[in-house]
Design a protein around this motif. Structure first.
Motif, PDB file in Angstrom:
ATOM      1  N   ALA A  99       0.579  -0.949   0.256  1.00  0.00           N
ATOM      2  CA  ALA A  99       0.009  -0.024   0.432  1.00  0.00           C
ATOM      3  C   ALA A  99       0.634   1.382   0.331  1.00  0.00           C
ATOM      4  O   ALA A  99       0.397   2.024  -0.569  1.00  0.00           O
ATOM      5  CB  ALA A  99      -0.840   0.015   1.123  1.00  0.00           C
ATOM      6  N   HIS A 110       3.286  11.878 -10.498  1.00  0.00           N
ATOM      7  CA  HIS A 110       2.311  13.360  -9.924  1.00  0.00           C
ATOM      8  C   HIS A 110       3.840  14.319  -9.729  1.00  0.00           C
ATOM      9  O   HIS A 110       3.283  15.937 -11.089  1.00  0.00           O
ATOM     10  CB  HIS A 110       1.467  13.254  -8.547  1.00  0.00           C
ATOM     11  CG  HIS A 110       0.415  12.110  -8.866  1.00  0.00           C
ATOM     12  ND1 HIS A 110      -0.481  12.259  -7.646  1.00  0.00           N
ATOM     13  CD2 HIS A 110      -0.601  12.163  -9.463  1.00  0.00           C
ATOM     14  CE1 HIS A 110      -1.606  11.391  -7.617  1.00  0.00           C
ATOM     15  NE2 HIS A 110      -1.445  10.649  -8.854  1.00  0.00           N
ATOM     16  N   ARG A 189      -3.924  17.182  -0.895  1.00  0.00           N
ATOM     17  CA  ARG A 189      -4.469  15.943  -1.705  1.00  0.00           C
ATOM     18  C   ARG A 189      -2.716  14.994  -0.647  1.00  0.00           C
ATOM     19  O   ARG A 189      -3.301  13.745   0.435  1.00  0.00           O
ATOM     20  CB  ARG A 189      -4.682  15.591  -2.256  1.00  0.00           C
ATOM     21  CG  ARG A 189      -6.268  15.901  -2.583  1.00  0.00           C
ATOM     22  CD  ARG A 189      -6.275  15.599  -3.875  1.00  0.00           C
ATOM     23  NE  ARG A 189      -7.828  16.311  -4.052  1.00  0.00           N
ATOM     24  CZ  ARG A 189      -8.674  16.074  -4.247  1.00  0.00           C
ATOM     25  NH1 ARG A 189      -9.479  14.991  -3.559  1.00  0.00           N
ATOM     26  NH2 ARG A 189     -10.068  16.165  -4.149  1.00  0.00           N
ATOM     27  N   ALA A 192      -2.156  15.390   3.476  1.00  0.00           N
ATOM     28  CA  ALA A 192      -3.025  14.981   4.508  1.00  0.00           C
ATOM     29  C   ALA A 192      -2.530  14.080   4.018  1.00  0.00           C
ATOM     30  O   ALA A 192      -2.246  12.665   5.572  1.00  0.00           O
ATOM     31  CB  ALA A 192      -4.190  15.007   3.655  1.00  0.00           C
ATOM     32  N   LEU A 193      -1.889  12.854   3.031  1.00  0.00           N
ATOM     33  CA  LEU A 193      -1.923  11.002   3.431  1.00  0.00           C
ATOM     34  C   LEU A 193      -0.469  11.036   3.819  1.00  0.00           C
ATOM     35  O   LEU A 193      -1.002   9.976   4.722  1.00  0.00           O
ATOM     36  CB  LEU A 193      -2.083  10.631   1.924  1.00  0.00           C
ATOM     37  CG  LEU A 193      -2.050   9.254   1.987  1.00  0.00           C
ATOM     38  CD1 LEU A 193      -3.175   8.257   2.779  1.00  0.00           C
ATOM     39  CD2 LEU A 193      -2.796   8.504   0.525  1.00  0.00           C
TER      40      LEU A 193
ATOM     41  N   SER B 203      -8.855  14.287   1.023  1.00  0.00           N
ATOM     42  CA  SER B 203      -7.783  12.935   0.976  1.00  0.00           C
ATOM     43  C   SER B 203      -8.436  12.398   2.347  1.00  0.00           C
ATOM     44  O   SER B 203      -7.861  11.371   2.154  1.00  0.00           O
ATOM     45  CB  SER B 203      -6.523  13.656   1.367  1.00  0.00           C
ATOM     46  OG  SER B 203      -5.385  13.133   1.468  1.00  0.00           O
ATOM     47  N   THR B 207      -9.402   7.977   2.170  1.00  0.00           N
ATOM     48  CA  THR B 207      -8.212   7.697   2.790  1.00  0.00           C
ATOM     49  C   THR B 207      -9.437   6.542   4.283  1.00  0.00           C
ATOM     50  O   THR B 207      -9.455   5.431   4.278  1.00  0.00           O
ATOM     51  CB  THR B 207      -7.240   8.340   4.302  1.00  0.00           C
ATOM     52  OG1 THR B 207      -5.938   9.295   2.870  1.00  0.00           O
ATOM     53  CG2 THR B 207      -6.604   7.172   4.444  1.00  0.00           C
ATOM     54  N   ARG B 210     -11.089   3.174   2.309  1.00  0.00           N
ATOM     55  CA  ARG B 210     -10.573   3.029   1.896  1.00  0.00           C
ATOM     56  C   ARG B 210     -10.080   1.907   2.492  1.00  0.00           C
ATOM     57  O   ARG B 210     -10.621   0.577   2.780  1.00  0.00           O
ATOM     58  CB  ARG B 210      -8.972   3.514   1.628  1.00  0.00           C
ATOM     59  CG  ARG B 210      -9.036   4.275  -0.340  1.00  0.00           C
ATOM     60  CD  ARG B 210      -7.382   3.711  -0.457  1.00  0.00           C
ATOM     61  NE  ARG B 210      -6.563   4.400   0.620  1.00  0.00           N
ATOM     62  CZ  ARG B 210      -6.525   5.541   0.122  1.00  0.00           C
ATOM     63  NH1 ARG B 210      -6.969   6.008  -0.114  1.00  0.00           N
ATOM     64  NH2 ARG B 210      -5.028   5.854   0.509  1.00  0.00           N
ATOM     65  N   LEU B 222      -4.289   0.662   1.130  1.00  0.00           N
ATOM     66  CA  LEU B 222      -4.399   1.196  -0.529  1.00  0.00           C
ATOM     67  C   LEU B 222      -5.158   0.508  -0.881  1.00  0.00           C
ATOM     68  O   LEU B 222      -4.736  -0.503  -1.936  1.00  0.00           O
ATOM     69  CB  LEU B 222      -3.595   1.640  -1.223  1.00  0.00           C
ATOM     70  CG  LEU B 222      -3.585   2.689  -2.597  1.00  0.00           C
ATOM     71  CD1 LEU B 222      -4.478   3.636  -2.398  1.00  0.00           C
ATOM     72  CD2 LEU B 222      -2.494   2.853  -3.549  1.00  0.00           C
ATOM     73  N   LYS B 227      -8.932   6.593  -4.339  1.00  0.00           N
ATOM     74  CA  LYS B 227      -7.613   6.728  -4.098  1.00  0.00           C
ATOM     75  C   LYS B 227      -7.797   8.562  -3.133  1.00  0.00           C
ATOM     76  O   LYS B 227      -9.208   9.087  -3.348  1.00  0.00           O
ATOM     77  CB  LYS B 227      -6.473   7.325  -5.332  1.00  0.00           C
ATOM     78  CG  LYS B 227      -6.249   6.263  -5.803  1.00  0.00           C
ATOM     79  CD  LYS B 227      -5.106   6.754  -6.786  1.00  0.00           C
ATOM     80  CE  LYS B 227      -4.274   5.132  -7.915  1.00  0.00           C
ATOM     81  NZ  LYS B 227      -4.270   5.574  -8.898  1.00  0.00           N
ATOM     82  N   SER B 228      -6.569   8.646  -2.449  1.00  0.00           N
ATOM     83  CA  SER B 228      -6.773  10.144  -1.877  1.00  0.00           C
ATOM     84  C   SER B 228      -6.756  11.630  -3.018  1.00  0.00           C
ATOM     85  O   SER B 228      -7.133  12.312  -2.584  1.00  0.00           O
ATOM     86  CB  SER B 228      -5.808  10.082  -0.390  1.00  0.00           C
ATOM     87  OG  SER B 228      -5.666   9.100   0.577  1.00  0.00           O
ATOM     88  N   TRP B 229      -6.536  11.243  -3.520  1.00  0.00           N
ATOM     89  CA  TRP B 229      -6.528  11.798  -5.141  1.00  0.00           C
ATOM     90  C   TRP B 229      -7.833  11.759  -6.020  1.00  0.00           C
ATOM     91  O   TRP B 229      -8.025  10.235  -6.634  1.00  0.00           O
ATOM     92  CB  TRP B 229      -4.902  12.358  -5.526  1.00  0.00           C
ATOM     93  CG  TRP B 229      -4.614  11.117  -5.524  1.00  0.00           C
ATOM     94  CD1 TRP B 229      -4.533  10.428  -6.428  1.00  0.00           C
ATOM     95  CD2 TRP B 229      -3.544  10.833  -4.425  1.00  0.00           C
ATOM     96  NE1 TRP B 229      -2.964   9.402  -6.203  1.00  0.00           N
ATOM     97  CE2 TRP B 229      -2.313   9.788  -4.548  1.00  0.00           C
ATOM     98  CE3 TRP B 229      -3.324  11.557  -3.373  1.00  0.00           C
ATOM     99  CZ2 TRP B 229      -1.985   9.295  -4.579  1.00  0.00           C
ATOM    100  CZ3 TRP B 229      -1.668  11.066  -2.797  1.00  0.00           C
ATOM    101  CH2 TRP B 229      -1.361   9.857  -3.195  1.00  0.00           C
ATOM    102  N   ILE B 230      -8.281  12.095  -6.859  1.00  0.00           N
ATOM    103  CA  ILE B 230      -9.181  12.372  -7.638  1.00  0.00           C
ATOM    104  C   ILE B 230      -8.499  11.665  -9.084  1.00  0.00           C
ATOM    105  O   ILE B 230      -7.929  12.008  -9.630  1.00  0.00           O
ATOM    106  CB  ILE B 230     -10.056  13.157  -8.179  1.00  0.00           C
ATOM    107  CG1 ILE B 230     -11.017  14.203  -6.791  1.00  0.00           C
ATOM    108  CG2 ILE B 230     -11.180  12.961  -9.136  1.00  0.00           C
ATOM    109  CD1 ILE B 230     -11.091  15.311  -7.556  1.00  0.00           C
ATOM    110  N   GLU B 275      -5.277  12.384 -11.960  1.00  0.00           N
ATOM    111  CA  GLU B 275      -4.836  12.803 -11.097  1.00  0.00           C
ATOM    112  C   GLU B 275      -4.212  13.984 -10.206  1.00  0.00           C
ATOM    113  O   GLU B 275      -3.896  14.265  -9.030  1.00  0.00           O
ATOM    114  CB  GLU B 275      -4.148  11.432 -10.089  1.00  0.00           C
ATOM    115  CG  GLU B 275      -4.899  10.506 -10.595  1.00  0.00           C
ATOM    116  CD  GLU B 275      -4.107   9.138 -10.157  1.00  0.00           C
ATOM    117  OE1 GLU B 275      -2.926   8.888  -9.118  1.00  0.00           O
ATOM    118  OE2 GLU B 275      -4.780   7.736 -10.011  1.00  0.00           O
TER     119      GLU B 275
END
Lengths: 243, 295
Positions: A99, A110, A189, A192-193, B203, B207, B210, B222, B227-230, B275
C-alpha cells in the motif's frame, strides 16, 4: 561572520534544522579557541551561512511577477520530483508494504508530471527566463528509514502547499492562477495522506492550520530559505523579487 | 480576553484601527499581525460584531469578491451542518467511533471556523446562519422526491461517500472562485488557505473510505478505491446520477494545451495524469450539486 552567531529566527521553518543546528555563542568561542581546527570551522560556518544569503550571486533568482511564480513552482516541483525518485530507489521503499509503495509511486509520478509541465509551460511563455534544472542535495535524509523518509515527504508537501498558497497573490494571469490552484489541492491531498501514514488523523493539524482553520501560507522568501537546504550550491534559489 | 485587549492588540499592527472605516484589506493584515498574540477563536462571535463595525462596510468589498465569499460561506454552512448532524445521528453512534469520530469532529470544527471567518470578513450584511433548517442530506428535498442517500445518517459508508462528495465539490468550487478574488490579494490568500484545507479533508475522507473497504481500522491502506486524490472521474463508489457532476471533467489529461501523457518523461498512465491536477467548477454547477441537499 557575525551572522553565524545569530540564533535561528523563531519564524523560520523547521525544514532546514537538521543542517543548521545553532551553535551556542559560548560553545562557538570554545571551539574557536581550540586553535588548530578553528580557522577551518569558521570558514565552514561562513560558507554555510552564505548558502541562504539572498545577496549571494550564486543564488538562482526565480524572477518576478507571473514568470517568477512559475519558476518558483518549477523549482519546488523539481525538488519534490527528485526527492520521490530517490525514495523509490531507497531501502525503505524496497521493503515497504504494498500500500505504501503504491502511494509513494503515485505521488512520485504526480510530481514528475508537475515538474515537466512547468518546464514546457515556461519554455513556451518565457524561453529566456526559465531557471535551469536544479541539482539537489538529500544527503541529510536517510532513505532506508521509514520515519525519516515520511517526515521529509511531509515537510516537502506541507511546504509546497504553503508556498503555492502564499504565491497565488503574485500572479496576474487568471490561467496561471487557476493552474496553481489545480496543483496545490493535489499537493494538499498528498500532504494529508503522508501525514496520515505517519500518524493517522494528523491530516490537518495545528502545525499547518491557524486558529481560524486556515492553512498557514508562507512567503516565497520563507520557502526559499527552507528548501535551499536541499539544493546544492549553485542551485539554491532566491525569490526576493516575488513581492 | 475582552474587546479592549483585542483592540489594543490590533492597534499595535494597525494604529488607525479606530479611524478605519474604509479598508477591507486591513482586516486581513491585522488578523495576520495579531495571530501570534491572541487566540481569535476564543471570542469569534464577539469579534465578528466588532469587525463588522470597524471593517465591515459592504461598499468596500468589490461586488465580485463579495459574491464569491458569500457563495463560499453557503458551502461552509452546508458542510458544517452535514457533519454536525452526522456526529449527532443516533444511527451512526455504533459505527462512527474511535479515530473516525475524532477525524470527523476535527473536520467539523474546521468547517465551523471557516463559517465564522467568512461571516467576519463579510461583515454586518453577511447572510444569516440558518442552522440546520435549509438542509436535507438524504437528498429528498424535504420528502418531495425519492431520497438520493436515504441511509446517509444510518450507514457509515454512505455517510463517508456523501462527505467525500461534499469535500471534493468544495475543493472544486474554491478553485473556480479564485480568479474573481485577484483584485483583493489578502482575501485571495485567505481563500486559498481555506481551499487547501478542504483538499486535506477530502484526502482524509477518501483514506477513511479505503480503510473501511479492506484495511485495518485506523491504519490507512490502499486496498481499494477511492485513492486519496481524484482518479479519472471516478467518485470511488456508488453515487446517484444526480451528483455525477461532482467529478465530470476531472478526467482531463491536457493542461494549458500541454498533453501530460506525452510531455512527461517517462510517459504516465491516463489515470496518473488525470490525478495530478484537480479541476475547478463554475458556480452554476456547484449550485446544482449543492441544491440536492437543500429542502
Amino acid at each position: 561572520m557575525s551572522d553565524n552567531l545569530q540564533p535561528r529566527g523563531s519564524d523560520e521553518t523547521t525544514l532546514d534544522q537538521p543542517l543548521y543546528t545553532p551553535i551556542k555563542r559560548r560553545s562557538f568561542f570554545m571551539y574557536a579557541g581550540a586553535t588548530a581546527g578553528a580557522t577551518a570551522l569558521v570558514l565552514a560556518g561562513c560558507s554555510k551561512d552564505s548558502d541562504n544569503n539572498p545577496n549571494d550571486a550564486a543564488l538562482i533568482d526565480v524572477g518576478s511577477s507571473d514568470v517568477g511564480v512559475l519558476n518558483y513552482a518549477y523549482a519546488l516541483e523539481q525538488l519534490e520530483a527528485a526527492f520521490y525518485a530517490q525514495v523509490l530507489t531507497g531501502a525503505y521503499f524496497t521493503g515497504a508494504p504494498a500500500a505504501e509503495k503504491a502511494i509513494l509511486t503515485d505521488i512520485s509520478i504526480h510530481e514528475k508530471i508537475h515538474a515537466d509541465f512547468f518546464k514546457t509551460a515556461i519554455t513556451a511563455a518565457a524561453p529566456t527566463q526559465i531557471i535551469k534544472a536544479l541539482e539537489v542535495d538529500f544527503s541529510s535524509i536517510d532513505f532506508s528509514n521509514r520515519t525519516r523518509v515520511l517526515e521529509a515527504a511531509k515537510l516537502f508537501e506541507d511546504t509546497g502547499v504553503a508556498a503555492y498558497n502564499g504565491a497565488g497573490r503574485y500572479l496576474t494571469n487568471d490561467t496561471y492562477l487557476t493552474l496553481a490552484g489545480k496543483i496545490v489541492s493535489v499537493e494538499a491531498r498528498h500532504a494529508a495522506l503522508i501525514r496520515d501514514l505517519i500518524s493517522n488523523g494528523t491530516f490537518a493539524d495545528n502545525t499547518v492550520l491557524d486558529a481560524n482553520a486556515l492553512e498557514m501560507s508562507k512567503t516565497p522568501q520563507q520557502v526559499a530559505t527552507a528548501v535551499n537546504t536541499y539544493l546544492r550550491n549553485g542551485s539554491k534559489i532566491s525569490a526576493t523579487r516575488l513581492v | 480576553m475582552n474587546f479592549f485587549q483585542i483592540i489594543e492588540e490590533i492597534e499595535k499592527v494597525d494604529p488607525e484601527v479606530y479611524d478605519r472605516l474604509d479598508s477591507r484589506r486591513a482586516i486581513f493584515n491585522s488578523l495576520r499581525g495579531i495571530g501570534q498574540k491572541v487566540t481569535l477563536a476564543t471570542a469569534p462571535l464577539a469579534l465578528s460584531a466588532l469587525f463588522s463595525k470597524a471593517y465591515g462596510q459592504t461598499s468596500t468589498i468589490p461586488a465580485g469578491v463579495r459574491g464569491v465569499l458569500e457563495f463560499a460561506l453557503g458551502l461552509e454552512d452546508l458542510e458544517y451542518q452535514f457533519y454536525r448532524q452526522g456526529l449527532d445521528a443516533p444511527g451512526l453512534t455504533a459505527t462512527l467511533t474511535g479515530a473516525g469520530r475524532t477525524a470527523i469532529t476535527t473536520i467539523t470544527a474546521h468547517e465551523r471556523a471557516h463559517q465564522i471567518f467568512l461571516r467576519t470578513a463579510l461583515g454586518a450584511t453577511a447572510p444569516a446562519d440558518r442552522g440546520a433548517a435549509p438542509f436535507d442530506f438524504t437528498g429528498s428535498k424535504g420528502g418531495t422526491r425519492q431520497a438520493l442517500f436515504p441511509t446517509v445518517y444510518t450507514d457509515y459508508n454512505t455517510f463517508l461517500a456523501v462527505a467525500q462528495a461534499l469535500e471534493d465539490t468544495g475543493v472544486r468550487a474554491y478553485k473556480g472562485g479564485a480568479p474573481a478574488l485577484k483584485v483583493s490579494p489578502d482575501i485571495l490568500t485567505a481563500a486559498l488557505n481555506i481551499h487547501s484545507v478542504e483538499a486535506r479533508h477530502a484526502s482524509h475522507i477518501r483514506t477513511m473510505r479505503r480503510t473501511i473497504a479492506g484495511g485495518v481500522a485506523g491504519t490507512p491502506s490502499l486496498s481499494a478505491s477511492p485513492k486519496s486524490w481524484i482518479s479519472g472521474n471516478d467518485g470511488g463508489g456508488p453515487a446517484p446520477s444526480a451528483t455525477a457532476g461532482i467529478y465530470a471533467g476531472e478526467e482531463i489529461t491536457t493542461q494549458a494545451t500541454i498533453n501530460l501523457l506525452t510531455n512527461t518523461t517517462p510517459n504516465p498512465s491516463v489515470a496518473l495524469a488525470s490525478e495530478s491536477f484537480d479541476e475547478p467548477l463554475d458556480a452554476a454547477t456547484v449550485t446544482a450539486i449543492a441544491s440536492n441537499f437543500l429542502r
